[in-house]
Write a protein that holds these residues in place. Structure first.
Motif, mmCIF file in Angstrom:
data_model
loop_
_atom_site.group_PDB
_atom_site.id
_atom_site.type_symbol
_atom_site.label_atom_id
_atom_site.label_comp_id
_atom_site.label_asym_id
_atom_site.label_seq_id
_atom_site.Cartn_x
_atom_site.Cartn_y
_atom_site.Cartn_z
ATOM 1 N N GLU A 343 0.846 -1.200 0.000
ATOM 2 C CA GLU A 343 0.000 0.000 0.000
ATOM 3 C C GLU A 343 0.878 1.245 0.000
ATOM 4 N N GLN A 384 -3.284 2.887 -5.291
ATOM 5 C CA GLN A 384 -2.659 2.797 -3.975
ATOM 6 C C GLN A 384 -2.336 1.374 -3.544
ATOM 7 N N TYR A 385 -2.798 0.366 -4.310
ATOM 8 C CA TYR A 385 -2.663 -1.013 -3.834
ATOM 9 C C TYR A 385 -2.122 -1.959 -4.900
ATOM 10 N N VAL A 415 -9.326 -4.734 0.318
ATOM 11 C CA VAL A 415 -8.640 -3.884 -0.656
ATOM 12 C C VAL A 415 -9.619 -3.517 -1.761
#
Length: 431
Positions: A343, A384-385, A415
């Motif tokens: 992350e 972001q992931y 997520v």
């Protein structure tokens, strides 16, 4: 509602996010490259469509031929109905894939392996509820991918009773032409294998464009789990290798050789023993300037050195470490299987691992994504992931087709998947 229509509606809503209130089909992409097999199918379907055009015009129908992307190439039939059809985009140079307009006979036929009839309100978009349509896709006999689709449409009336039978007959004639071409290609692959055989310390196999085995020598047959020195010229009875990474490599080679006739390549594949890698060299074989298959040698090398991640395969046996920081002067070396999620937090990257939350030594999620790309295990699902596909326990589907991944770590971390990455996640997880 019929099951095939319900499934198509679900794709239209959750996968393609099609507006049910769209008023016309969108314009198609202007430049699309067609294979020689597709050109053969277009000619065959065009001939059959033109032959029935007058008969269909008497019932107020329109008949179209479209390519594998759903782009209409030509239309025949009743003049007045064609005029109405053109207003909604049921005409050449408009796109009718499911991803463009939702449930319809052309787009849905491209998603299935049989004739599809879509009646009036079964269309996803309300603007097409006054049409009844029937379509059937013609598929490549080697790889199974669609090449073209034939379609009949009627305005405010039911399709003629013979529509399904006529569509199936036309598709069968086109498939027969493709089978003959594929059989001839198999004979050429057998000849190429015989001509190339006998190299010392190299086992050899001839495969078609989809990775199906035409013939393999005794040593290669043991590796692939197929009969040795047993020709399979007929495309319907070719042997399927028991090594997925080998099939991925062959299909990647087909794409590269189709774009670059001078291409050759090498890679490593997993054998039935997960910790063992074998090098293979790939040499494409051409007939009339069209790639028809490959000669693949075990222990050989040629041209471009590529990794399995480029082929869509997963090279699980590849060793890789991810460096994390436990303290300012202490590093932790993690295996890829130990990391569930990466992350981003500004320039910092935090790893959710078997040992808790640790900061990655690399700065920036883009850098880590690039570092792990060739493992085939990690997928960017959001800006972001980055997630480990093998660590996903559940997939939660929310309104408007949104997905949330539930990981298998102790916290069952959730997520989010960004809208633009939903299709990639579905493909990677085969859902």
């Amino acid at each position: 509602m019929r099951p095939e229509v319900a499934i198509s509606w679900q794709r239209s809503r959750d996968q393609y996010h099609i507006d049910p209130f769209l008023s016309e089909a969108p314009s198609a992409v202007s430049q699309v490259t067609h294979s020689l097999d597709q050109d053969v199918v277009f000619a065959e379907l065009g001939f059959r469509a033109a032959a029935i055009a007058n008969e269909l015009a008497d019932t107020g129908g329109v008949i179209t031929v479209a390519d594998a992307s759903g782009r209409i190439l030509a239309a025949w039939g009743d003049k007045n109905t064609r005029s109405i059809a053109t207003e909604g985009g049921l005409a050449p140079w408009f796109c009718w894939s499911e991803g463009a307009v939702g449930t319809n006979s052309m787009g849905t036929a491209l998603e299935t392996k049989h004739a599809v009839l879509i009646r009036q309100s079964e269309h996803w978009a309300q603007a097409f509820h006054e049409w009844s349509c029937g379509g059937i896709a013609v598929r490549d006999v080697v790889g199974g991918e669609p090449l073209a689709v034939l379609n009949i449409s009627c305005w405010r009336t039911e399709l003629p009773p013979s529509s399904r039978r006529w569509l199936e007959t036309a598709a069968t004639h086109a498939q027969n032409s493709l089978r003959k071409r594929a059989h001839d290609s198999g004979s050429e692959m057998l000849a190429a294998f015989s001509h190339a055989g006998g190299r010392p310390n190299e086992s050899l196999v001839a495969v078609d464009t989809a990775g199906g085995v035409v013939i393999a020598d005794d040593a290669a047959s043991i590796i692939l789990g197929v009969p040795g020195n047993t020709p399979a010229v007929n495309p319907a009875v070719r042997w399927t290798p028991q090594l997925p990474s080998f099939i991925h490599a062959a299909r990647y080679a087909t794409k590269r050789a189709s774009a670059d006739p001078g291409w050759t390549g090498s890679t490593q594949i997993l054998t039935t023993r997960a910790d063992e890698l074998l090098s293979i060299g790939i040499r494409p074989v051409f007939l009339h300037r069209t790639v028809i298959g490959h000669l693949i040698s075990f222990g050989g090398f040629a041209g471009e050195q590529f990794r399995q991640a480029q082929t869509g395969g997963v090279l699980l046996g590849q060793s890789r470490r991810i460096v994390a920081l436990r303290e300012e002067n202490r590093m932790v070396l993690l295996g890829t299987s130990e990391v569930a999620v990466a992350e981003s937090d500004g320039s910092d990257v935090w790893l959710l691992t078997n040992e808790g939350r640790l900061r990655a030594a690399l700065s920036g999620l883009d850098k880590l994504d690039n570092e792990l790309a060739d493992t085939g295990v990690f997928l960017r699902v959001h800006r972001q992931y980055l997630v480990n596909l093998s660590r996903i326990r559940e997939v939660e589907r929310r309104d408007k087709g949104e997905l949330v991944l539930v990981m298998d770590n102790r916290e069952n971390t959730r997520v989010p998947v960004s809208r633009r990455n939903v299709s990639a996640v579905r493909r990677a997880l085969n859902i």
